[in-house]
Motif scaffolding. Structure first.
Motif, PDB file in Angstrom:
ATOM      1  N   ALA A  63     -30.267 -21.222  17.780  1.00 45.27           N
ATOM      2  CA  ALA A  63     -30.891 -21.787  16.585  1.00 45.27           C
ATOM      3  C   ALA A  63     -30.214 -21.303  15.320  1.00 45.27           C
ATOM      4  CB  ALA A  63     -32.377 -21.439  16.561  1.00 45.27           C
ATOM      5  N   ASN A  64     -29.836 -20.038  15.288  1.00 46.42           N
ATOM      6  CA  ASN A  64     -29.172 -19.505  14.101  1.00 46.42           C
ATOM      7  C   ASN A  64     -27.734 -20.004  13.968  1.00 46.42           C
ATOM      8  OD1 ASN A  64     -31.220 -17.893  12.793  1.00 46.42           O
ATOM      9  ND2 ASN A  64     -31.123 -16.537  14.575  1.00 46.42           N
ATOM     10  N   ARG A  65     -27.059 -20.220  15.097  1.00 47.38           N
ATOM     11  CA  ARG A  65     -25.730 -20.843  15.029  1.00 47.38           C
ATOM     12  C   ARG A  65     -25.830 -22.263  14.487  1.00 47.38           C
ATOM     13  NH1 ARG A  65     -24.905 -18.372  20.272  1.00 47.38           N
ATOM     14  NH2 ARG A  65     -25.340 -20.386  21.262  1.00 47.38           N
ATOM     15  N   ALA A  66     -26.845 -23.002  14.905  1.00 49.22           N
ATOM     16  CA  ALA A  66     -27.025 -24.364  14.398  1.00 49.22           C
ATOM     17  C   ALA A  66     -27.292 -24.349  12.903  1.00 49.22           C
ATOM     18  CB  ALA A  66     -28.177 -25.042  15.136  1.00 49.22           C
ATOM     19  N   ASN A  67     -28.043 -23.368  12.435  1.00 49.12           N
ATOM     20  CA  ASN A  67     -28.312 -23.247  11.012  1.00 49.12           C
ATOM     21  C   ASN A  67     -27.029 -22.934  10.245  1.00 49.12           C
ATOM     22  OD1 ASN A  67     -29.293 -21.460   8.510  1.00 49.12           O
ATOM     23  ND2 ASN A  67     -30.941 -22.866   9.080  1.00 49.12           N
ATOM     24  N   ALA A  68     -26.188 -22.069  10.823  1.00 46.79           N
ATOM     25  CA  ALA A  68     -24.912 -21.742  10.183  1.00 46.79           C
ATOM     26  C   ALA A  68     -24.002 -22.958  10.126  1.00 46.79           C
ATOM     27  CB  ALA A  68     -24.231 -20.601  10.938  1.00 46.79           C
ATOM     28  N   ALA A  69     -24.014 -23.784  11.172  1.00 47.38           N
ATOM     29  CA  ALA A  69     -23.203 -25.007  11.167  1.00 47.38           C
ATOM     30  C   ALA A  69     -23.660 -25.956  10.073  1.00 47.38           C
ATOM     31  CB  ALA A  69     -23.285 -25.684  12.532  1.00 47.38           C
ATOM     32  N   GLN A  70     -24.968 -26.079   9.904  1.00 41.43           N
ATOM     33  CA  GLN A  70     -25.484 -26.933   8.830  1.00 41.43           C
ATOM     34  C   GLN A  70     -25.107 -26.372   7.467  1.00 41.43           C
ATOM     35  OE1 GLN A  70     -29.738 -27.513   8.927  1.00 41.43           O
ATOM     36  NE2 GLN A  70     -29.727 -28.900   7.148  1.00 41.43           N
ATOM     37  N   ALA A  71     -25.184 -25.050   7.321  1.00 40.34           N
ATOM     38  CA  ALA A  71     -24.789 -24.417   6.065  1.00 40.34           C
ATOM     39  C   ALA A  71     -23.314 -24.677   5.771  1.00 40.34           C
ATOM     40  CB  ALA A  71     -25.066 -22.923   6.123  1.00 40.34           C
ATOM     41  N   SER A  72     -22.480 -24.657   6.803  1.00 40.18           N
ATOM     42  CA  SER A  72     -21.059 -24.919   6.621  1.00 40.18           C
ATOM     43  C   SER A  72     -20.822 -26.332   6.103  1.00 40.18           C
ATOM     44  CB  SER A  72     -20.320 -24.703   7.945  1.00 40.18           C
ATOM     45  OG  SER A  72     -18.949 -24.995   7.813  1.00 40.18           O
ATOM     46  N   ARG A  73     -21.523 -27.293   6.675  1.00 45.64           N
ATOM     47  CA  ARG A  73     -21.363 -28.680   6.222  1.00 45.64           C
ATOM     48  C   ARG A  73     -21.813 -28.840   4.778  1.00 45.64           C
ATOM     49  NH1 ARG A  73     -23.211 -29.455  11.611  1.00 45.64           N
ATOM     50  NH2 ARG A  73     -25.375 -29.692  10.907  1.00 45.64           N
ATOM     51  N   MET A  74     -22.900 -28.184   4.411  1.00 43.14           N
ATOM     52  CA  MET A  74     -23.398 -28.292   3.043  1.00 43.14           C
ATOM     53  C   MET A  74     -22.452 -27.613   2.052  1.00 43.14           C
ATOM     54  SD  MET A  74     -27.494 -27.713   3.757  1.00 43.14           S
ATOM     55  CE  MET A  74     -28.000 -27.927   2.043  1.00 43.14           C
ATOM     56  N   ALA A  75     -21.893 -26.494   2.440  1.00 38.41           N
ATOM     57  CA  ALA A  75     -20.933 -25.808   1.567  1.00 38.41           C
ATOM     58  C   ALA A  75     -19.670 -26.645   1.399  1.00 38.41           C
ATOM     59  CB  ALA A  75     -20.592 -24.433   2.129  1.00 38.41           C
ATOM     60  N   ALA A  76     -19.216 -27.288   2.482  1.00 41.64           N
ATOM     61  CA  ALA A  76     -18.032 -28.149   2.397  1.00 41.64           C
ATOM     62  C   ALA A  76     -18.293 -29.336   1.486  1.00 41.64           C
ATOM     63  CB  ALA A  76     -17.638 -28.621   3.791  1.00 41.64           C
ATOM     64  N   ASP A  77     -19.470 -29.945   1.604  1.00 47.37           N
ATOM     65  CA  ASP A  77     -19.816 -31.077   0.727  1.00 47.37           C
ATOM     66  C   ASP A  77     -19.891 -30.639  -0.733  1.00 47.37           C
ATOM     67  OD1 ASP A  77     -19.962 -32.709   2.927  1.00 47.37           O
ATOM     68  OD2 ASP A  77     -22.157 -32.634   3.098  1.00 47.37           O
ATOM     69  N   HIS A  78     -20.231 -29.375  -0.942  1.00 44.95           N
ATOM     70  CA  HIS A  78     -20.311 -28.822  -2.297  1.00 44.95           C
ATOM     71  C   HIS A  78     -18.932 -28.474  -2.850  1.00 44.95           C
ATOM     72  CE1 HIS A  78     -22.320 -26.804  -5.630  1.00 44.95           C
ATOM     73  NE2 HIS A  78     -21.645 -25.691  -5.376  1.00 44.95           N
ATOM     74  N   GLY A  79     -17.926 -28.453  -1.985  1.00 38.74           N
ATOM     75  CA  GLY A  79     -16.570 -28.152  -2.413  1.00 38.74           C
ATOM     76  C   GLY A  79     -16.174 -26.693  -2.290  1.00 38.74           C
ATOM     77  N   ASP A  80     -16.989 -25.887  -1.635  1.00 42.44           N
ATOM     78  CA  ASP A  80     -16.663 -24.471  -1.464  1.00 42.44           C
ATOM     79  C   ASP A  80     -16.080 -24.275  -0.067  1.00 42.44           C
ATOM     80  OD1 ASP A  80     -16.710 -21.622  -1.053  1.00 42.44           O
ATOM     81  OD2 ASP A  80     -18.114 -21.477  -2.735  1.00 42.44           O
ATOM     82  N   ARG A  81     -14.770 -24.380   0.035  1.00 40.27           N
ATOM     83  CA  ARG A  81     -14.114 -24.299   1.334  1.00 40.27           C
ATOM     84  C   ARG A  81     -14.187 -22.891   1.931  1.00 40.27           C
ATOM     85  NH1 ARG A  81      -8.351 -26.913   0.087  1.00 40.27           N
ATOM     86  NH2 ARG A  81      -8.672 -25.649  -1.796  1.00 40.27           N
ATOM     87  N   HIS A  82     -14.178 -21.881   1.051  1.00 43.92           N
ATOM     88  CA  HIS A  82     -14.212 -20.507   1.550  1.00 43.92           C
ATOM     89  C   HIS A  82     -15.546 -20.226   2.242  1.00 43.92           C
ATOM     90  CE1 HIS A  82     -13.192 -16.258   1.791  1.00 43.92           C
ATOM     91  NE2 HIS A  82     -14.379 -15.964   1.278  1.00 43.92           N
ATOM     92  N   ARG A  83     -16.653 -20.568   1.594  1.00 43.48           N
ATOM     93  CA  ARG A  83     -17.960 -20.342   2.214  1.00 43.48           C
ATOM     94  C   ARG A  83     -18.138 -21.240   3.443  1.00 43.48           C
ATOM     95  NH1 ARG A  83     -23.128 -18.547   0.906  1.00 43.48           N
ATOM     96  NH2 ARG A  83     -22.022 -16.863  -0.139  1.00 43.48           N
ATOM     97  N   ALA A  84     -17.639 -22.466   3.357  1.00 45.30           N
ATOM     98  CA  ALA A  84     -17.749 -23.365   4.506  1.00 45.30           C
ATOM     99  C   ALA A  84     -17.058 -22.757   5.724  1.00 45.30           C
ATOM    100  CB  ALA A  84     -17.150 -24.727   4.176  1.00 45.30           C
ATOM    101  N   ALA A  85     -15.897 -22.147   5.501  1.00 41.10           N
ATOM    102  CA  ALA A  85     -15.174 -21.523   6.615  1.00 41.10           C
ATOM    103  C   ALA A  85     -15.930 -20.310   7.147  1.00 41.10           C
ATOM    104  CB  ALA A  85     -13.779 -21.126   6.159  1.00 41.10           C
ATOM    105  N   ALA A  86     -16.519 -19.521   6.241  1.00 40.78           N
ATOM    106  CA  ALA A  86     -17.272 -18.347   6.665  1.00 40.78           C
ATOM    107  C   ALA A  86     -18.471 -18.754   7.507  1.00 40.78           C
ATOM    108  CB  ALA A  86     -17.716 -17.541   5.451  1.00 40.78           C
ATOM    109  N   ASP A  87     -19.197 -19.779   7.051  1.00 42.88           N
ATOM    110  CA  ASP A  87     -20.355 -20.262   7.803  1.00 42.88           C
ATOM    111  C   ASP A  87     -19.936 -20.866   9.141  1.00 42.88           C
ATOM    112  OD1 ASP A  87     -22.030 -19.495   5.737  1.00 42.88           O
ATOM    113  OD2 ASP A  87     -22.121 -21.488   4.842  1.00 42.88           O
ATOM    114  N   ARG A  88     -18.833 -21.607   9.135  1.00 40.55           N
ATOM    115  CA  ARG A  88     -18.347 -22.239  10.365  1.00 40.55           C
ATOM    116  C   ARG A  88     -17.983 -21.178  11.397  1.00 40.55           C
ATOM    117  NH1 ARG A  88     -15.275 -25.368   8.009  1.00 40.55           N
ATOM    118  NH2 ARG A  88     -13.303 -24.244   8.177  1.00 40.55           N
ATOM    119  N   SER A  89     -17.418 -20.066  10.946  1.00 37.51           N
ATOM    120  CA  SER A  89     -17.098 -18.974  11.860  1.00 37.51           C
ATOM    121  C   SER A  89     -18.368 -18.412  12.487  1.00 37.51           C
ATOM    122  CB  SER A  89     -16.352 -17.871  11.110  1.00 37.51           C
ATOM    123  OG  SER A  89     -16.097 -16.761  11.945  1.00 37.51           O
TER     124      SER A  89
END
Length: 329
Positions: A63-89
């Motif tokens: 469940a927490n990995r799924a939440n991190a994946a969603q956070a990564s997508r939202m960060a990418a849509d926001h234009g923050d590639r660094h945070r998106a990569a951190a969340d995706r990891s």
């Protein structure tokens, strides 16, 4: 650059850090609070989950990995590639996330090893400037500790490390790093984590807190009556208590500081100014504090979990309960 030049450079940097830290504590009441310079990064609210048990750990991790994946997508849509990569990891299928919150600087609790069956668990508590954007260095320390535990553990002893980024850490250059405010807010969360770990592992598992820098202030604020066997303070600016006995815990209190750690030169004072308590009082490595002082070698403030270092070896032995093998200063 030769060895002599490197040593002189490190000493010069250390002097700059010492001067800066002393100035920060002396002037904290007149400096504005440091806020995040970056805009808020959108992220989902944390997953709503029941308190974890050994039987539900895998569902909690998923469940927490799924939440991190969603956070990564939202960060990418926001234009923050660094945070998106951190969340995706964080969302990688190999990760074991006991908790995750991608909002703000971010929070995460990650497990290394088989927590449900562990006989020895070390909880790593970080200091300032630790968040999802800088999580890699914190995780590297946790990984090094886990490898050392596996290498040092007696045959048949199962181990796990919990990397607990469970509080909003202060910035190194901020007024919050000179007061117990963030630690006071974090302490109930750390106590809740220990309760969770007890529920997951059972009463016979040995739990130890390994607390770095400002994280030692957090551990000290949480220590009263906490069900852990050992609390190790490394690179500590102080705890807010005058003595180890003042922490009101049955846990063994350990303290270590590297020979090249600039925190030695932070004033070990505590003063009430305009309703704010600045500084953390007695040096935990001083004889008067009463901790068990252990050898941490010649490293600096960020070197306590370096592979092969005396500090990492001794921290692993503390976590394993092999306390007679710990080497002392």
């Amino acid at each position: 650059m030769g060895p002599g030049t490197t040593v002189r450079w490190r000493r010069r940097v250390g002097r700059w850090r010492r001067t800066g830290c002393a100035a920060l504590i002396a002037g904290a009441v007149v400096l504005p609070l440091s806020g995040a310079a970056r805009p808020q990064i959108p992220a989902p609210a944390p997953a709503v989950l029941a308190a974890p048990t050994a039987a539900t750990l895998e569902k909690t991790y998923a469940a927490n990995r799924a939440n991190a994946a969603q956070a990564s997508r939202m960060a990418a849509d926001h234009g923050d590639r660094h945070r998106a990569a951190a969340d995706r990891s964080m969302a990688d299928p190999s990760r074991r996330l006991l908790a995750f919150d991608g909002r703000g600087a971010g929070l995460a609790t990650e497990v290394l090893g088989d927590l449900a069956h562990a006989d020895r668990v070390a909880v790593l508590v970080p200091g300032s400037d630790t968040g999802l954007d800088t999580y890699g260095r914190f995780r590297a320390a946790a990984l090094a500790l886990h490898r050392q535990l596996v290498a040092e553990a007696p045959a048949g002893t199962r181990t796990a490390v919990v990397a607990w980024l469970g509080y909003t850490t202060p910035g190194t250059v901020s007024t919050t790093v000179a007061t117990t405010g963030r630690a006071d807010l974090a302490a109930p969360e750390l106590r809740d984590l220990v309760d969770d770990l007890r529920r997951i592992t059972g009463p016979d598992t040995r739990l130890a807190l390994l607390c770095h820098s400002y994280g030692s202030v957090v551990c000290a604020r949480a220590a009263d009556g906490l069900d852990v066997s050992d609390i190790a303070l490394v690179g500590s600016p102080g705890t807010g208590a005058d003595t180890a006995a003042g922490l009101h815990t049955d846990a063994r209190i350990w303290a270590g500081r590297g020979a090249d750690d600039w925190v030695e030169h932070v004033p070990h004072l505590s003063a009430d100014l305009f309703g704010t308590t600045l500084g953390f009082g007695t040096d935990p490595t001083s004889p008067g504090f009463g901790a068990r002082v252990f050898d941490t070698g010649d490293g600096g403030h960020s070197d306590y979990f370096d592979p092969g270092s005396p500090s990492l070896t001794n921290l692993a032995r503390i976590a394993l309960g092999e306390t007679t093998e710990v080497t002392h200063d």
